[in-house]
Design a protein around this motif. Structure first.
Motif, short mmCIF file in Angstrom:
data_model
loop_
_atom_site.label_atom_id
_atom_site.label_comp_id
_atom_site.label_asym_id
_atom_site.label_seq_id
_atom_site.Cartn_x
_atom_site.Cartn_y
_atom_site.Cartn_z
N ALA A 74 0.83 -1.21 0.00
CA ALA A 74 0.00 0.00 0.00
C ALA A 74 0.86 1.25 0.00
O ALA A 74 1.96 1.27 0.57
CB ALA A 74 -0.93 0.01 1.21
N GLN A 75 0.34 2.29 -0.64
CA GLN A 75 0.95 3.62 -0.59
C GLN A 75 -0.04 4.58 0.03
O GLN A 75 -1.16 4.73 -0.45
CB GLN A 75 1.35 4.10 -1.98
N HIS A 76 0.37 5.22 1.13
CA HIS A 76 -0.45 6.23 1.79
C HIS A 76 0.15 7.60 1.48
O HIS A 76 1.35 7.82 1.73
CB HIS A 76 -0.45 6.03 3.31
N ASP A 77 -0.66 8.51 0.96
CA ASP A 77 -0.20 9.86 0.66
C ASP A 77 -1.05 10.85 1.44
O ASP A 77 -2.28 10.82 1.35
CB ASP A 77 -0.31 10.16 -0.84
N ALA A 78 -0.38 11.72 2.21
CA ALA A 78 -1.10 12.68 3.05
C ALA A 78 -0.69 14.10 2.72
O ALA A 78 0.49 14.39 2.50
CB ALA A 78 -0.82 12.39 4.52
N ARG A 79 -1.69 14.99 2.69
CA ARG A 79 -1.45 16.43 2.53
C ARG A 79 -2.02 17.13 3.76
O ARG A 79 -3.20 16.96 4.10
CB ARG A 79 -2.13 16.94 1.26
N ILE A 80 -1.17 17.91 4.43
CA ILE A 80 -1.54 18.55 5.69
C ILE A 80 -1.62 20.05 5.48
O ILE A 80 -0.65 20.69 5.06
CB ILE A 80 -0.52 18.21 6.79
N GLY A 121 2.66 25.81 9.79
CA GLY A 121 2.07 25.37 11.05
C GLY A 121 1.52 23.96 11.06
O GLY A 121 0.89 23.54 12.03
N GLY A 122 1.77 23.18 9.99
CA GLY A 122 1.27 21.81 9.94
C GLY A 122 2.07 20.88 10.83
O GLY A 122 3.26 21.10 11.09
N SER A 123 1.41 19.81 11.30
CA SER A 123 2.04 18.87 12.21
C SER A 123 1.73 17.43 11.80
O SER A 123 0.57 17.11 11.51
CB SER A 123 1.55 19.11 13.64
N PHE A 124 2.76 16.59 11.76
CA PHE A 124 2.59 15.17 11.46
C PHE A 124 3.21 14.34 12.56
O PHE A 124 4.36 14.55 12.95
CB PHE A 124 3.26 14.81 10.13
N GLU A 125 2.43 13.38 13.08
CA GLU A 125 2.92 12.41 14.05
C GLU A 125 2.69 11.02 13.47
O GLU A 125 1.55 10.61 13.25
CB GLU A 125 2.19 12.56 15.39
N GLY A 126 3.78 10.31 13.18
CA GLY A 126 3.68 8.97 12.61
C GLY A 126 4.09 7.93 13.63
O GLY A 126 5.25 7.91 14.08
N LEU A 127 3.16 7.08 14.03
CA LEU A 127 3.42 6.04 15.03
C LEU A 127 3.22 4.67 14.40
O LEU A 127 2.31 4.48 13.57
CB LEU A 127 2.48 6.19 16.23
N GLY A 128 4.05 3.70 14.79
CA GLY A 128 3.92 2.37 14.24
C GLY A 128 4.27 1.29 15.24
O GLY A 128 5.20 1.45 16.05
N VAL A 129 3.53 0.19 15.19
CA VAL A 129 3.78 -1.00 16.01
C VAL A 129 3.67 -2.21 15.09
O VAL A 129 2.71 -2.32 14.32
CB VAL A 129 2.76 -1.12 17.16
#
Length: 400
Positions: A199-205, A235-243
Motif C-alpha cells: 500500500a501507498q499512503h499519501d497525506a497532505r496537511i 504550522g502543519g504537524s505530522f505524528e507517525g506512530l507504528g507497532v
C-alpha cells in the motif's frame, strides 16, 4: 532490554548554498524520485533497486501486473458517526490529487481499481466516536484498493481502517487534512498468514492542521506500507506512530517520506517492532527532506526493534536530508537489540513465572508507543494481539 547499538545514524545530506541563497539539491535527493499514474513508467522490480532491495519481490509478482478486482471475495463495511459520510464510486483520474504512485505496485492498483471509497469528515465536525472501515478478504481475493479520506477544515476526528482475512491487496490511500483540522488515522493489518498487502499512503496537511498516522501490522505473509507526507501550509504537524510484530516467515516493511517545504512545520515519527521465529523479517526506512524554503522545521524520527529469537532479522535505515540551516531541530535514531535475559532472570527471581515475565518485558518495550495512540479500543486490541503472539514464543537456547 539490552540494545546492540544505542544509536545508529543514517546519512545526513546538507545542501550547499550558493551566493544567491538557493540550495543545491544532491542527485540522490528523495525529491527526485519517479512518480507516475502509468504502469508502463515502472519496470517490474527485480530486488536490486534501492527501494526494493529488502523486499522479497518474487513473492509479490501478482501485485506487479494489472488485474481486475475480485469484489465478490472482499467485504467492506463501515460504522460512521454523525458528521462522517462514506460513499463508493468510480475512481477519478487523479482522485483527491493528493498523491501520485511512486512504484509499480501502486500504479497497478491505481489503474486496476474499479471502485474508489471516499470517507469525508464534514468541516467543523467533531464526532464523539471513531469512524471504522472494515476490509475483509476471502480465499486470496484480488483487491485493488483506492481509499480517499478528507478531513474538512477545523474538524476533529478519528478514523480506523481495519484489514483482516485472506487477500492479494494493492492499495492507494489519499489523506487530505484541510486547514485547522485534526485527524487521527489508524491502519490495522491483521491479515491471515497467506495474505499479500502493498500500500501507498499519501497525506497532505493544511495550514495549522495536524495528522496522527498510526500503523499497526500484526499479520500477513508480506506487508509493505509506504507513507508519504507533504504540507500545503505553515504550522502543519505530522505524528507517525507504528507497532509491528513479525512471526516466522513473515516480512513486514514500513517506509516513510516526510517532505518539509513550507516553513514552521513539525514531524515526529516513532516505530517499534518485535520479531520471533526463523525467517521473521522487518524493514523500516524513514526519509525526511527539509527543503531550502522550510525554515523553522522541527523533526525527529525513531525506530526500535526487539529480536526475541534466533533466525529473525530487522533492517532499519533512517535518512535525513537538509537543504537549509534555519531549522528548529532535526534528528534521528535507530537501534536493534536482543531480548534481555537479565531482565527475565530478575523478574523470575521475584516469583514471576517465565511466560508472564517475558510478556511483561515485551509489553514494556511497546508501552511508550502504544500509550501515545490514544484510542482505547485500539490500544486494548494491540496489547491483546501481542499477548497472543507471545503465547507461541519459542524457547531460545539462552532461555534453557
Amino acid at each position: 532490554m539490552s540494545l546492540l547499538a544505542d544509536k545508529t545514524q543514517g546519512p545526513v545530506l546538507v545542501g550547499a548554498h550558493t551566493d544567491s541563497g538557493a540550495a543545491f539539491v544532491p542527485d540522490q535527493s528523495r525529491a527526485e524520485r519517479k512518480r507516475s499514474y502509468a504502469v508502463a513508467d515502472f519496470t517490474v522490480p527485480n530486488g536490486r533497486e534501492e527501494d526494493w532491495r529488502f523486499t522479497p519481490v518474487d513473492r509479490l509478482r501478482p501485485l506487479f501486473e494489472v488485474g481486475p478486482d475480485d469484489r465478490d471475495g472482499v467485504t467492506v463495511t463501515a460504522d460512521t458517526p454523525d458528521g462522517v459520510t462514506v460513499s463508493h464510486g468510480t475512481p477519478g483520474s487523479v482522485g483527491l490529487g493528493v498523491g501520485i504512485p511512486a512504484d509499480r505496485a501502486s500504479a497497478v492498483a491505481w489503474e486496476s481499481a474499479s471502485v474508489m471509497t471516499s470517507l469525508a469528515v464534514a468541516p467543523g465536525a467533531a464526532p464523539a466516536e471513531p469512524a471504522v472501515l472494515r476490509v475483509t478478504g476471502h480465499d486470496k481475493a484480488r483487491l485493488n484498493g483506492h481509499l480517499a479520506i478528507s478531513a474538512g477544515a477545523h474538524s476533529r476526528s478519528v478514523v480506523v481502517v481495519a484489514h483482516a482475512g485472506s487477500v492479494r491487496c494493492g492499495a492507494n490511500v489519499e489523506i487530505d487534512v484541510e486547514d485547522g483540522a485534526e485527524l487521527t488515522l489508524v491502519s490495522v493489518q491483521e491479515w491471515d498468514d497467506d495474505s499479500l498487502h502493498v500500500a501507498q499512503h499519501d497525506a497532505r496537511i493544511g495550514r495549522d492542521a495536524s495528522l496522527r498516522h498510526i500503523v499497526v501490522t500484526l499479520g500477513g505473509a508480506i506487508v509493505r506500507i509506504s507513507t508519504n507526507v507533504l504540507y500545503s501550509g505553515t504550522g502543519g504537524s505530522f505524528e507517525g506512530l507504528g507497532v509491528y510484530f513479525a512471526d516466522a516467515g513473515q516480512h513486514l516493511e514500513h517506509r516513510l517520506f516526510v517532505d518539509h517545504e513550507p516553513p514552521n512545520c513539525r514531524s515526529d515519527v516513532a516505530y517499534k517492532g518485535a520479531l520471533q521465529g526463523d525467517g521473521a523479517h522487518t524493514v523500516w526506512v524513514g526519509d525526511v527532506l527539509i527543503r531550502a524554503s522550510a525554515g523553522g522545521t522541527n523533526t525527529y524520527e525513531l525506530n526500535r526493534n526487539l529480536v526475541l529469537t534466533d533466525g529473525a532479522r530487522a533492517d532499519s535505515v533512517p535518512n535525513l536530508e537538509i537543504e537549509t540551516g534555519q531549522i528548529e531541530g532535526a534528528g534521528h535514531a535507530s537501534a536493534t537489540g536482543r531480548f534481555d535475559d537479565e531482565q527475565l532472570f530478575y523478574l523470575q527471581a521475584r516469583g514471576i513465572p517465565e511466560d508472564t515475565a517475558r510478556r511483561l518485558v515485551v509489553r514494556g518495550f511497546f508501552a511508550s508507543i502504544v500509550q501515545r495512540i490514544g484510542v482505547p479500543e485500539i490500544v486494548e486490541r494491540i496489547m491483546a494481539a501481542i499477548d497472543r503472539e507471545l503465547g507461541a514464543t519459542p524457547q531460545t537456547e539462552a532461555d534453557g
